[in-house]
Design a protein around this motif. Structure first.
Motif, mmCIF file in Angstrom:
data_model
loop_
_atom_site.group_PDB
_atom_site.id
_atom_site.type_symbol
_atom_site.label_atom_id
_atom_site.label_comp_id
_atom_site.label_asym_id
_atom_site.label_seq_id
_atom_site.Cartn_x
_atom_site.Cartn_y
_atom_site.Cartn_z
ATOM 1 N N PHE A 112 -11.570 -5.146 100.183
ATOM 2 C CA PHE A 112 -10.640 -6.264 100.284
ATOM 3 C C PHE A 112 -9.201 -5.826 100.038
ATOM 4 C CE2 PHE A 112 -14.439 -8.959 99.658
ATOM 5 C CZ PHE A 112 -14.277 -9.759 100.782
ATOM 6 N N GLU A 113 -8.995 -4.830 99.179
ATOM 7 C CA GLU A 113 -7.636 -4.352 98.930
ATOM 8 C C GLU A 113 -7.058 -3.654 100.149
ATOM 9 O OE1 GLU A 113 -7.938 -1.855 95.513
ATOM 10 O OE2 GLU A 113 -8.049 -3.538 94.123
ATOM 11 N N THR A 114 -7.909 -2.934 100.891
ATOM 12 C CA THR A 114 -7.415 -2.212 102.066
ATOM 13 C C THR A 114 -7.370 -3.099 103.306
ATOM 14 O OG1 THR A 114 -9.634 -1.438 102.608
ATOM 15 C CG2 THR A 114 -8.271 -0.006 101.237
ATOM 16 N N ALA A 115 -7.903 -4.297 103.218
ATOM 17 C CA ALA A 115 -7.877 -5.201 104.376
ATOM 18 C C ALA A 115 -6.432 -5.557 104.689
ATOM 19 C CB ALA A 115 -8.673 -6.458 104.071
ATOM 20 N N PRO A 116 -6.126 -5.769 105.987
ATOM 21 C CA PRO A 116 -4.737 -6.105 106.346
ATOM 22 C C PRO A 116 -4.342 -7.466 105.775
ATOM 23 C CG PRO A 116 -6.185 -6.170 108.283
ATOM 24 C CD PRO A 116 -6.990 -5.667 107.142
ATOM 25 N N ALA A 170 -25.139 1.023 89.562
ATOM 26 C CA ALA A 170 -25.127 0.828 91.017
ATOM 27 C C ALA A 170 -24.451 -0.491 91.379
ATOM 28 C CB ALA A 170 -26.551 0.866 91.558
ATOM 29 N N ALA A 171 -24.701 -1.543 90.590
ATOM 30 C CA ALA A 171 -24.069 -2.838 90.841
ATOM 31 C C ALA A 171 -22.564 -2.739 90.651
ATOM 32 C CB ALA A 171 -24.670 -3.907 89.941
ATOM 33 N N ALA A 172 -22.126 -2.023 89.623
ATOM 34 C CA ALA A 172 -20.696 -1.868 89.366
ATOM 35 C C ALA A 172 -20.044 -1.087 90.503
ATOM 36 C CB ALA A 172 -20.480 -1.156 88.029
ATOM 37 N N GLU A 173 -20.728 -0.058 91.008
ATOM 38 C CA GLU A 173 -20.192 0.723 92.134
ATOM 39 C C GLU A 173 -20.059 -0.156 93.383
ATOM 40 O OE1 GLU A 173 -19.045 3.875 92.613
ATOM 41 O OE2 GLU A 173 -19.046 3.981 90.415
ATOM 42 N N ALA A 174 -21.064 -0.967 93.623
ATOM 43 C CA ALA A 174 -21.022 -1.847 94.792
ATOM 44 C C ALA A 174 -19.869 -2.832 94.678
ATOM 45 C CB ALA A 174 -22.351 -2.583 94.928
ATOM 46 N N LYS A 175 -19.659 -3.326 93.454
ATOM 47 C CA LYS A 175 -18.565 -4.262 93.230
ATOM 48 C C LYS A 175 -17.223 -3.584 93.473
ATOM 49 C CE LYS A 175 -17.518 -7.834 89.877
ATOM 50 N NZ LYS A 175 -17.762 -8.317 88.513
ATOM 51 N N LYS A 176 -17.065 -2.335 92.987
ATOM 52 C CA LYS A 176 -15.825 -1.590 93.200
ATOM 53 C C LYS A 176 -15.582 -1.351 94.691
ATOM 54 C CE LYS A 176 -15.753 0.964 88.868
ATOM 55 N NZ LYS A 176 -15.884 2.281 88.249
ATOM 56 N N LEU A 177 -16.640 -1.026 95.432
ATOM 57 C CA LEU A 177 -16.493 -0.809 96.878
ATOM 58 C C LEU A 177 -16.045 -2.084 97.595
ATOM 59 C CD1 LEU A 177 -19.561 1.477 97.707
ATOM 60 C CD2 LEU A 177 -17.140 2.093 97.761
#
Length: 126
Positions: free
Chosen positions: A27-31, A15-22
């Motif tokens: 941040f990657e999709t941020a403008p 769950a922690a790894a999933e949260a980190k990926k999200l």
């Protein structure tokens, strides 16, 4: 009370790894900084900041003018009070001098009357 699905260490780690990926995906999709939308927002914020600074400067100028006006009024009132006090002191001094002059004149008149009576008495004795 325990959770219905008993989370073990592996599940919590997953769950922690999933949260980190999200978070990374967010941040990657941020403008980016050079994105036209971000540039427009930055320009808008700068314009708002400049307008705010102009309003602040205007408020400061108005405060300064009001302060200078109050200082000028206070100086004028102080000068008027000083002039009134000076005039009052001169009037008191003039009244005192006038009173002294009247006393001296009265003394001279009494002395002249006394001298006249003395001369009349001496003239009668001869």
């Amino acid at each position: 009370m325990r959770h219905v699905n008993d989370n073990g260490f592996a599940e919590r780690r997953k769950a922690a790894a999933e949260a980190k990926k999200l978070l990374l995906k967010k941040f990657e999709t941020a403008p980016k900084a050079d994105d036209p939308e971000m540039v427009a927002k930055r320009a808008e914020r700068e314009a708002i900041s400049a307008a705010r600074e102009l309003r602040r400067a205007e408020r400061e100028r108005l405060k300064q003018e009001a302060n200078e006006r109050q200082l000028a009024e206070a100086a004028a009132l102080t000068e008027a009070a000083t002039a009134a006090e000076r005039a009052d002191a001169e009037a008191r001094e003039s009244a005192a001098k006038d009173r002294i002059a009247r006393v001296i004149a009265d003394e001279a008149e009494r002395k002249a009357e006394r001298d006249r009576r003395y001369a009349a008495r001496k003239a009668r004795q001869r």
